[in-house]
Scaffold this active site. Sequence first.
Site, PDB file in Angstrom:
ATOM      1  N   GLU A 171       4.381  -7.926  -1.342  1.00 46.47           N
ATOM      2  CA  GLU A 171       4.671  -8.917  -2.246  1.00 46.47           C
ATOM      3  C   GLU A 171       5.793  -8.611  -3.472  1.00 46.47           C
ATOM      4  O   GLU A 171       5.640  -8.315  -4.252  1.00 46.47           O
ATOM      5  CB  GLU A 171       3.241  -8.219  -2.862  1.00 46.47           C
ATOM      6  CG  GLU A 171       1.851  -7.920  -2.364  1.00 46.47           C
ATOM      7  CD  GLU A 171       0.282  -8.027  -2.819  1.00 46.47           C
ATOM      8  OE1 GLU A 171       0.720  -7.026  -4.217  1.00 46.47           O
ATOM      9  OE2 GLU A 171      -0.341  -8.016  -2.814  1.00 46.47           O
ATOM     10  N   GLU A 360      -4.384  -7.981   3.026  1.00 44.53           N
ATOM     11  CA  GLU A 360      -4.654  -6.875   2.465  1.00 44.53           C
ATOM     12  C   GLU A 360      -5.817  -7.953   2.447  1.00 44.53           C
ATOM     13  O   GLU A 360      -5.431  -8.564   1.389  1.00 44.53           O
ATOM     14  CB  GLU A 360      -3.952  -6.538   1.343  1.00 44.53           C
ATOM     15  CG  GLU A 360      -3.006  -5.203   1.687  1.00 44.53           C
ATOM     16  CD  GLU A 360      -2.205  -4.990   0.052  1.00 44.53           C
ATOM     17  OE1 GLU A 360      -2.602  -5.168  -0.713  1.00 44.53           O
ATOM     18  OE2 GLU A 360      -1.371  -4.211   0.047  1.00 44.53           O
TER      19      GLU A 360
HETATM   20  C1  GCO Z   1      -1.377  -4.823  -3.496  1.00 43.28           C
HETATM   21  C2  GCO Z   1      -0.731  -3.743  -3.120  1.00 43.28           C
HETATM   22  C3  GCO Z   1      -2.119  -3.328  -3.744  1.00 43.28           C
HETATM   23  C4  GCO Z   1      -2.538  -3.013  -4.383  1.00 43.28           C
HETATM   24  C5  GCO Z   1      -4.017  -3.923  -3.861  1.00 43.28           C
HETATM   25  C6  GCO Z   1      -4.821  -3.853  -5.071  1.00 43.28           C
HETATM   26  O1  GCO Z   1       0.183  -5.220  -2.346  1.00 43.28           O
HETATM   27  O2  GCO Z   1      -1.176  -5.600  -4.320  1.00 43.28           O
HETATM   28  O3  GCO Z   1      -0.220  -3.545  -1.911  1.00 43.28           O
HETATM   29  O4  GCO Z   1      -0.931  -1.802  -3.175  1.00 43.28           O
HETATM   30  O5  GCO Z   1      -3.753  -1.559  -4.564  1.00 43.28           O
HETATM   31  O6  GCO Z   1      -3.575  -4.730  -3.701  1.00 43.28           O
HETATM   32  O7  GCO Z   1      -4.713  -4.333  -6.253  1.00 43.28           O
END
Ligand code: GCO
Length: 452
Positions: A171, A360
Site C-alpha cells: 500500500e 488482504e
Molecule cells: C493495510 C494494512 C493493515 C491494516 C488493515 C486494516 O495494508 O492497510 O496492511 O496494516 O491493519 O488494512 O486497516
Amino acid sequence: MSAPSQKPGPFPDDFLFGVATAAYQIEGAVDIDGRKPSIWDTYSHEPGRVLNGDTGNIACNHYHLWESDLDLIKSMHVGAYRFSLSWSRLIPDGTGVVNQKGLDFYDRLIDGCLERNLKPFVTLYHWDLPQTLQDNGGWAQRSTAEAFAAYAALVVNEFGDRIDCISTFNEPWCSAILGNLMGVHAPGNQDLALALKCVHHQHLAHGLATKTIKSIRPELPVGIVLNLQSVYAAEQGEEHDAAVDRHRDFHNHLFTDPLFEGRYPQSVMNVLGQNLPDTWEKDLQTIQQPLDYWGLNYYQPTRVLHDKDSTANFPQTKDAPKAHDATLTDLGWEVAPATMVDLLSEMYQRYDLPPCFITENGACYNDSPVNGEVKDDRRIEYLDAHLKSVSQAISLDIPVQGYFAWSLMDNFEWSEGYDSRFGLVFVDYKTQTRTVKKSGHWYAQLAEIYLS
Ligand code: GCO
C-alpha cells in the site's frame, strides 16, 4: 445471526488460502537485539497521534511468540503466511551495517514456515521506514529509493531460496498519502508537494528493487501490493461523475499508471506535475518493471462527491456521508463485497496485468470472549460474502490465485491503536493469550476443504 451454511466458492484446485500480518503491528521487541526505531516508533510515541497513546512497543510480542504463532497458523490449515520484514531490525539505520540478530529472527521464522508447510509471502515495506532515513528526508529523497534496493538485495541474498513470493511495497498510497499529505500516519506530514515526491521515490524504489531482485534470483516471483479504491458517485450528476474520474486518477492511477504503464495520469500532471522530482520522466522506465503478480488489499468502497469549495486541492472531491442503509463494521467501514469485483474488472480492463492475489481482506469487529468463546458471526458473514465475490471474479476470468485474510490475530491497528480488532484470533494484550475466534474456526474449516 448464524454462520453461513454454504461454503463460498468454487475455487480452482490450486487456489491458495492464507493469513496476513505486518511487522510493526505484531512483533513488539522494538529495542531488542539491535533493532533501531522506525518512523512508526517515533510517530506512535508523539502525543495525540495514536488512539489512547498506544504504541507497537510490545504489540503481540510475536518476536518472542513466533513459534506458537506459526503453530496457530498451521492449525488453521492455510497454505501461506504473508508477513513483512522490519527494515530497521535488519539494517538498523536503513543503510550500512547489517544486524545479524535480525537476520537470525527472520531465518527462524522462514524455516518455521517451511517446517509447517506454509508458503512464506514476504513484504519488504509495510510502512516502517528506519528513522535514520527519515531524518535524512525519508521518501522525499532519491537516496531512500537507492537504500531500499540495497535492502531488497540483502533480503533476497539471505532468504530468496526459501520464500515463495516477495512484494516490494504494501500500500504505497498509505505511506505517501496518509503519511505525508493527510498526516494521519507516520511520519505525520501534511504537505502535498512533499507527498508527491514520496509517491515518485516509492515507485522508483519499487522499480530499482524489482530489478535487483530479478538480477539475483530471476525465478523468485516479485510483485507489489496496492490498496486501490472502488470509487462511486454518491449522487447523480455530471459534476459528481467528473469528480469520480479525478478521484480515481489521484488515488488509484497515480500509482497504477506508472507501475503498470510507465506514465503518470495526465489530469494529475496538468495540475500537480511540477511537484514531482525533476528526474520523473527518465525514471519511468525503471519504475515500470514486469511483475509476476500483484496484490489487492480490499476492505470497502469509496463514495465521493464533487467538492464545491473551489480552493480545495486536486482532485477536489469529498467523501460522501454513509447511506442510511449501509452495513458498517465497528470502524464504520461499509460492507459491499460486489464493489471488489467491480474494481478487479476495472483494473483488468484498463491494464495488461499479471495474476493477482487478494493480499488482504477482513473487517474490524470488536467482539470479546464470553465464557472463553468469541462469537464473531459478523466477521464470518463479511469474509464469506467477500470470498463469494472472489469466486465470482474468477468466474469472470479474472486470474485471482489466492486470498489472505487480514488478519491472523488482533494487532496494532496504526492510528486506531489496539481498540480496533481485525483478527481471526483474539489477543488478550495483558496476558498475550490467543483465542481462536469463531471466524478463525470457520476459516480453518474452509481452508481445509480446499487444501491441496
Ligand atoms: C493495510 C494494512 C493493515 C491494516 C488493515 C486494516 O495494508 O492497510 O496492511 O496494516 O491493519 O488494512 O486497516
